[in-house]
Design an enzyme around this catalytic site. Structure first.
Site, PDB file in Angstrom:
ATOM      1  N   GLY C 475      38.820  29.343  30.469  1.00 32.06           N
ATOM      2  CA  GLY C 475      39.938  29.656  29.585  1.00 32.06           C
ATOM      3  C   GLY C 475      41.119  30.236  30.328  1.00 32.06           C
ATOM      4  O   GLY C 475      42.234  30.301  29.812  1.00 32.06           O
ATOM      5  N   GLY C 477      42.636  28.977  32.777  1.00 33.55           N
ATOM      6  CA  GLY C 477      43.615  27.946  33.109  1.00 33.55           C
ATOM      7  C   GLY C 477      43.549  27.438  34.524  1.00 33.55           C
ATOM      8  O   GLY C 477      44.483  26.795  35.008  1.00 33.55           O
ATOM      9  N   SER C 478      42.416  27.670  35.206  1.00 31.92           N
ATOM     10  CA  SER C 478      42.344  27.268  36.613  1.00 31.92           C
ATOM     11  C   SER C 478      42.497  25.765  36.771  1.00 31.92           C
ATOM     12  O   SER C 478      43.073  25.285  37.746  1.00 31.92           O
ATOM     13  CB  SER C 478      41.018  27.730  37.228  1.00 31.92           C
ATOM     14  OG  SER C 478      39.917  27.144  36.572  1.00 31.92           O
ATOM     15  N   ALA C 515      36.957  38.475  39.705  1.00 35.62           N
ATOM     16  CA  ALA C 515      37.804  39.340  40.516  1.00 35.62           C
ATOM     17  C   ALA C 515      39.212  38.760  40.665  1.00 35.62           C
ATOM     18  O   ALA C 515      39.884  38.987  41.668  1.00 35.62           O
ATOM     19  CB  ALA C 515      37.176  39.604  41.891  1.00 35.62           C
ATOM     20  N   SER C 516      39.632  37.994  39.669  1.00 31.55           N
ATOM     21  CA  SER C 516      41.006  37.448  39.618  1.00 31.55           C
ATOM     22  C   SER C 516      41.349  36.636  40.857  1.00 31.55           C
ATOM     23  O   SER C 516      42.481  36.605  41.298  1.00 31.55           O
ATOM     24  CB  SER C 516      42.035  38.584  39.450  1.00 31.55           C
ATOM     25  OG  SER C 516      41.690  39.391  38.362  1.00 31.55           O
ATOM     26  N   THR C 519      43.315  31.675  41.510  1.00 28.46           N
ATOM     27  CA  THR C 519      44.635  31.165  41.897  1.00 28.46           C
ATOM     28  C   THR C 519      44.900  31.442  43.367  1.00 28.46           C
ATOM     29  O   THR C 519      45.429  30.594  44.093  1.00 28.46           O
ATOM     30  CB  THR C 519      45.729  31.822  41.030  1.00 28.46           C
ATOM     31  OG1 THR C 519      45.478  31.487  39.665  1.00 28.46           O
ATOM     32  CG2 THR C 519      47.110  31.340  41.434  1.00 28.46           C
ATOM     33  N   ALA C 704      51.694  33.723  45.627  1.00 33.17           N
ATOM     34  CA  ALA C 704      50.992  34.190  44.427  1.00 33.17           C
ATOM     35  C   ALA C 704      49.846  35.118  44.785  1.00 33.17           C
ATOM     36  O   ALA C 704      49.327  35.097  45.908  1.00 33.17           O
ATOM     37  CB  ALA C 704      50.454  32.985  43.649  1.00 33.17           C
ATOM     38  N   GLU C 709      43.019  40.668  35.093  1.00 27.81           N
ATOM     39  CA  GLU C 709      42.231  41.869  34.815  1.00 27.81           C
ATOM     40  C   GLU C 709      43.125  43.103  34.770  1.00 27.81           C
ATOM     41  O   GLU C 709      42.865  44.055  34.051  1.00 27.81           O
ATOM     42  CB  GLU C 709      41.164  42.088  35.889  1.00 27.81           C
ATOM     43  CG  GLU C 709      40.132  40.986  35.943  1.00 27.81           C
ATOM     44  CD  GLU C 709      39.043  41.256  36.986  1.00 27.81           C
ATOM     45  OE1 GLU C 709      38.510  42.374  37.017  1.00 27.81           O
ATOM     46  OE2 GLU C 709      38.740  40.342  37.762  1.00 27.81           O
TER      47      GLU C 709
END
Lengths: 160, 265, 751
Positions: C475, C477-478, C515-516, C519, C704, C709
């Protein structure tokens, strides 16, 4: 246990089946008909992901018996788009990023269909009040509210 | 995914057949919005459900003598949208429009709500303030009793084995009435109905906060004491708060209800 | 360029039509349905399990208990393999799986599960860490289970013969002397609630075991980590285990690591048929929850408000098994004190085994718990010092390029600038109105986890491309964002790219989706894979165009060697292979090296604020205004950044105002979505500002760095401080539901 005969219309298609009394509508749709677009989560009719329309009224299909659709019409998320063309509500959800994981989306779309049929031009307060019984754990709801309001405008513009 | 326990589904064609089929162990089934959840959680394991929602005479709204008659299987949504109900008891649609969620309102019934007697509910509270009755049918005939006497306690009613709630009867009224609730979770923490009767007397009903709605009658507005009611009403502590908090909130909601009523009067 | 634009999610369409396939929707012909017999005791010895009655149920094929797992490694756990697939001789929490019932249909499985008779002998129960740490407490675990994964080297071993599952400590300087010399010392104790992530699709898995290969489709965020657990259980090589994660119905960390996959797998191994395990929400709650925390902090300041020392003591209730709780503690220790210059620090903590549901990762893990203590303490210090709370932070926030933890990456964000966005957005400093309060908070998380990612890009003979990655779409969006990165790198349109994810046998290795990191790290791997593919294409193009490699470059989907020497990708591929065939494969690898040698890969910033109103009569808190700042370096998809931030902050508001799993005695009283209250549409703040800060300071593609989180982490503290400013009373625990706020304002002793 004796199975019960059910003759119904699901998304416009005639269906006759024999089902155990204990079978819920969501089990009927997912297990019997393979219509897995309808999701299931809380199973206490508070999250709304299993919403379908029975005789155009919204229902939590987790708390509704399959035998009770006998003689009635059921619309699921698979029946909202027509001829491969998205319903304006679906398109608005896409355009407004009104979904992330998407697990709640079928339920929200079905509720929005029911709402806009009842109240074609709802106020934001009416949308919130109507959708208060649906949970989205991803978005924080803002985009969903915007999508439903925008869909109402699109539907109004599209109607003659 | 969990499943419902096994049961037989019986669909009597009319009330007569239904009364033949009903027994204490085999509950009456209408909207199912409470019953099926209780079954799913394992609290109830009936061998059969007696499905009464296709019995035509139970699914109607009309007028009988002076009363508005709401059939035992009429849904919250149907009652909310009905012009007869609106003109006879304008407060009722306003309350029903906020019961549960739209899915519960579309299929859940007023009769089922009363028979289930879930304490955290709005329906019994407002009906008691409307001096509504229920009519119960059995093979031995029919009887009528006030909702106030019908709801005995949490999940307990005066319905006898073999009886079906066939209608709710509401005497029309133009009395100023207010229903105010405080709700932070799925069900109300407390709901208060207040009604100013023609003779100047006042009826206050406090629901949801205890085991059953409790009516309080006063000969005039000046005699009402929110603190007195809040101190006396039964309060059951739960996840929404301690007894002390819920008693306090009851007092607050009483105050807000009476202030609104004053505005109407 | 595709990046930088709010490209609609590539899977949005199928998610609105019901065509999207989740693990729950998977079915395999001939599969059996499983139901789980769960413990009805919190701590007990299992005397015996009698399946005889259950086995008479028509359609039932097996009742499996731990005794049936002979020859298998019967436990799992990626750091400490302490978690039995089915309880072995002893149950350690109410709801623990004791037996698995397999049947032809879900009804028979459920009916039979009710008929399995288990006899227990009760053992003493510990629910709170305080009880578990007492001298006479029963010991929950007496084996050494450690596996010693090198990437978890920050984890210290547990203290033997106690219920301490794990300890962690971070310190420098001389805290005692610094506090002695401090102008002001402020002490705070907070409690963070026990939470349930409520990913709306509950845990489920379908497993088949065939010709020595185990095939599992499940709700795993980290299929490669699950693969390792399964390989160990069945003594299979890694190429003998295939774990696939389709679209996930929410994750938020709660689907990290192994959950129900071993149950489905042993069912398939024993029955020889595919087995589906699909939990309901109550079962999911009895699988994993998030750590509750008791945290004590004291901070010393000089007379100008400069921090001289901070000291934290953390106790986490980690439940019956370790799962990822060890790492949650380590992260909490690293995240509690905030992104401030702290000359003297000691942060120590322990994760304690108790007879409760095992806890594990949940969005922000460790950060929200620690941040509540750390930031409320900062706000109380501001009050004591008579310094504006924003000013106190300005004086102490770590600057860009400064290092606030020795040995860790220098700060890759401008925190002061982020803070200004929040306080300006909120109108902080304006005239206070009755019953209103503003609160805000800062956090920086050592995010990204251990940098190991690989990706492949396959450029086909028609010019379309496939991106392969082991990163899971849940969800966030990767699938869209990785496609945007590839589109930009390859110079082709995003709709010519498909991203295929999370199939351990077909997609390349990805450490985790958490762990974000996706991206940034998967994005880098995809970027490198694209560049590798283009380098190969350039070589092929040189041959096709008959030029030297040095003369050839790629531009906008073409291979170019000069004004009159140009060929499209498809022309190059087709010409090089001959006919309409062939493909070019690029490989991208990310490991702890080069610019990623320093940990963490990036700091994930959390900077949020709220404006609340308290109804003093009822205690109801209304959030009127929410401000988030997504400091993501560069927003590859701005709408998705905002969506992540609002979603994270909304979960933070849930923890702050209504969410809590409650134990009353040995069992949970509210393991359901009626009594566990998550935010609803009506709880949405009337005004929401989701700002994005783009300063190109991330290590990831196009500058980026991760998000998703951060905007949860400081919400609890911000709400608590806002309520304190509205009411004059400092809350010390969440959630601040109406009754908690009213009790705060009306303590019994003042009645």
């Amino acid at each position: 246990m004796n199975p019960v005969g059910v003759v119904t219309q699901v998304n416009g298609r005639e269906i006759a089946r024999s089902v155990p009394a204990r079978m819920t509508l969501v089990e009927f749709l997912r297990d019997e008909l393979g219509l897995t677009g309808t999701k299931v989560s809380c199973e206490l009719q508070v999250c709304g992901v299993c919403t379908v329309l029975v005789d155009r009224k919204p229902v939590s299909s987790c708390a509704f018996l399959a035998v009770d659709i006998d003689g009635r019409e059921v619309t699921t998320i698979e029946g909202v788009a027509s001829d491969g063309k998205l319903h304006p509500i679906q398109q608005a959800f896409i355009d407004h990023f009104a979904l992330q994981c998407g697990f709640c989306t079928p339920g929200f779309v079905m509720m929005a269909v029911a709402l806009l049929e009842e109240v074609p031009q709802p106020t934001p307060e009416q949308v919130v009040s109507y959708l208060e019984g649906n949970i989205c754990r991803c978005t924080g709801y803002r985009s969903i509210l915007e999508a439903v309001l925008d869909a109402a405008d699109r539907l109004e513009r599209a109607s003659p | 995914m969990s499943v419902l326990p096994s049961f037989e589904h019986l669909r009597p064609a009319d009330l007569h057949e239904a009364l033949d089929a009903i027994s204490f162990d085999d509950p009456v089934y209408a909207g199912g919005t409470e019953l099926l959840l209780a079954m799913r959680s394992g609290l109830l394991r009936p061998s059969s459900l007696i499905d009464i929602k296709r019995i035509p005479e139970l699914d109607r709204i009309g007028q009988e003598d002076d009363d508005v008659v709401i059939g035992g299987t009429v849904s919250h949504a149907a009652a909310t949208a009905d012009p007869v109900v609106l003109s006879a008891a304008p407060v009722l649609p306003k309350v029903l429009a906020h019961v549960g969620n739209p899915r519960v309102r579309a299929f859940g019934t007023l009769g089922g709500n009363l028979c289930f007697a879930e304490p955290k509910s709005d329906v019994a509270t407002i009906l008691i303030s409307l001096s509504a009755d229920v009519e119960l049918a059995s093979k031995n005939g029919r009887r009528r009793l006030p909702v106030e006497d019908f709801i005995i306690g949490p999940y307990t009613t005066a319905r006898n084995e073999g009886e079906i709630l066939v209608s709710i009867l509401i005497p029309p009224t133009a009395d100023p009435m207010v229903y105010e609730k405080f709700q932070t979770m799925e069900r109300p923490t407390v709901g208060v109905a207040a009604r100013l009767l023609e003779d100047g007397s006042l009826r206050v009903v406090v629901g949801a906060v205890g085991g059953a709605p409790e009516p309080f009658d006063f000969s005039s507005v000046h005699e009402v004491n929110s603190g007195h009611i809040a101190d006396r009403v039964e309060v059951i502590p739960d996840l929404t708060g301690s007894e002390r908090y819920k008693r306090h909130v009851t007092r607050v909601v009483l105050g807000r209800t009476l202030a609104q009523l004053e505005g109407l009067a | 360029m595709s990046v930088g634009n709010s490209v609609p999610s590539v899977d949005a369409r199928v998610k609105t039509t019901g065509e999207a396939r989740y693990a729950l929707d998977a079915a395999v012909p001939g599969m059996l349905f499983a139901d789980i017999v769960r413990s009805t005791r919190a701590h007990a010895t299992i005397l015996d399990i009698d399946p005889s009655e259950a086995l008479t149920t028509p359609g039932v094929s097996a009742v499996i208990t731990a005794a049936d797992l002979d020859g298998l490694f019967p436990r799992f756990g990626h750091i400490i393999a302490d978690h039995p697939i089915l309880a072995i001789d002893r149950v350690r929490y109410y709801g623990e799986p004791v037996a698995l019932v397999l049947a032809d249909n879900r009804y028979a499985a459920a009916d039979a599960a009710d008929l399995v008779r288990v006899r227990y002998a009760d053992l003493p129960v510990v629910i709170e860490p305080e009880e578990a740490l007492a001298a006479e407490a029963p010991l929950l675990h007496d084996e050494d289970y450690s596996l010693g994964d090198r990437s978890f080297s920050e984890a210290q071993s547990a203290r033997p013969a106690t219920n301490v599952a794990h300890e962690a400590m971070l310190q420098w300087g001389d805290v005692e002397s610094a506090l002695e010399g401090a102008h002001v010392v402020v002490e705070t104790t907070t409690r963070y609630p026990m939470l349930y992530a409520y990913a709306m699709e509950p845990y489920n898995a379908i497993a088949s075991y065939d010709e020595g290969e185990l095939d599992v489709i499940s709700t795993a965020q980290h299929p490669f980590q699950v693969r390792e657990d399964l390989a160990r259980i069945f003594s299979l090589p890694l190429n003998g285990v295939r774990v696939r994660s389709p679209l996930l119905g929410g994750g938020y960390g709660s689907k990290s690591y192994t959950k129900v996959e071993p149950l489905a797998a042993v069912g398939a191994w024993i029955s020889g048929r595919p087995v589906k395990v699909a939990l309901d929400v109550e079962g999911a709650i009895h699988t994993t929850r998030a750590d509750s925390a008791l945290i004590w902090v004291r901070s010393g300041f000089d007379d100008k408000g400069t921090i001289v020392a901070r000291e934290f003591d953390i106790t986490l209730n980690t439940g019956a098994y370790a799962d990822n709780g060890t790492l949650v503690l380590t992260k909490c220790v690293h995240r509690c004190f905030g992104p401030y210059n702290i000359p003297n620090l000691r942060a120590s903590g322990r994760a304690v085994y108790t007879n409760t549901v095992p806890s594990s990762s949940y969005r922000g893990f460790g950060a929200p718990q620690g941040n509540l203590a750390g930031e409320v303490n900062m706000d109380q210090a501001a009050e004591r010092l008579g310094i504006d709370a924003a000013e106190l932070r300005r004086r102490n926030l770590v600057g860009p390029g400064e290092r606030h933890i020795p040995g860790k990456r220098a700060m890759d964000a401008d925190l002061r600038a982020d803070l200004e966005m929040v306080v300006k957005g909120l109108g902080w400093g304006g005239r206070p109105t009755a019953n209103h309060g503003i609160g805000f908070g800062c956090s920086a998380s050592d995010a990204g986890a251990f940098p190991v990612s690989t990706a492949q890009v396959r450029l086909f003979a028609d010019g379309s491309a496939l991106v392969l990655t082991g990163s899971t779409e849940m969800g966030q969006g990767s699938r869209t964002v990785l496609g945007q990165i590839a589109a930009t790198e390859l110079g082709i349109s995003v709709d010519r790219i498909r991203v295929k994810q999370s199939d351990t046998s077909l997609t390349p290795y990805e450490r985790t989706t958490g762990a974000s990191r996706t991206t940034t790290l998967t994005g880098l791997a995809v970027q490198r894979a694209c560049r590798d593919a283009l380098a190969k294409l350039v070589e092929m193009g040189a041959e096709v165009l008959d030029r030297d490699v040095e003369e050839v470059k790629t531009a906008e989907g073409d291979v170019v060697a000069g004004p009159d020497s140009r060929a499209s990708y498809e022309e190059v591929v087709q010409a090089w292979f001959g006919g309409r065939q062939g493909e070019v494969t690029g490989v991208g690898i990310v490991r702890r090296a080069g610019e990623l040698a320093e940990l963490p890969p990036f700091w994930e910033i959390g900077m949020v604020g709220v404006d609340v109103e308290v109804d003093p009569q009822t205690g109801v808190v209304t959030v009127h205004h929410l401000v988030t700042v997504g400091d993501v370096g560069y927003a590859i998809n701005p709408a998705m950044v905002e969506g992540q931030d609002l979603g994270a902050a909304t979960q933070g508001l849930g923890a702050a105002l209504s969410e809590e799993l409650i134990y009353d005695g040995p069992q949970l009283v509210n393991p359901n979505m009626v009594e566990y209250r998550v935010p609803r549409m009506g709880d949405m703040p009337a005004r929401i500002d989701t700002f994005i800060a783009e300063r190109g300071d991330g290590v990831g593609p196009f500058g980026a760095k991760g998000g998703g989180e951060g905007s949860l982490n400081p919400v609890g503290g911000a709400v608590a401080s806002a309520i304190a400013r509205a009411t004059g009373r400092w809350p010390t625990r969440l959630p601040l539901n109406s009754s908690a706020v009213w009790e705060l304002l009306n303590p019994p002793d003042e009645a």
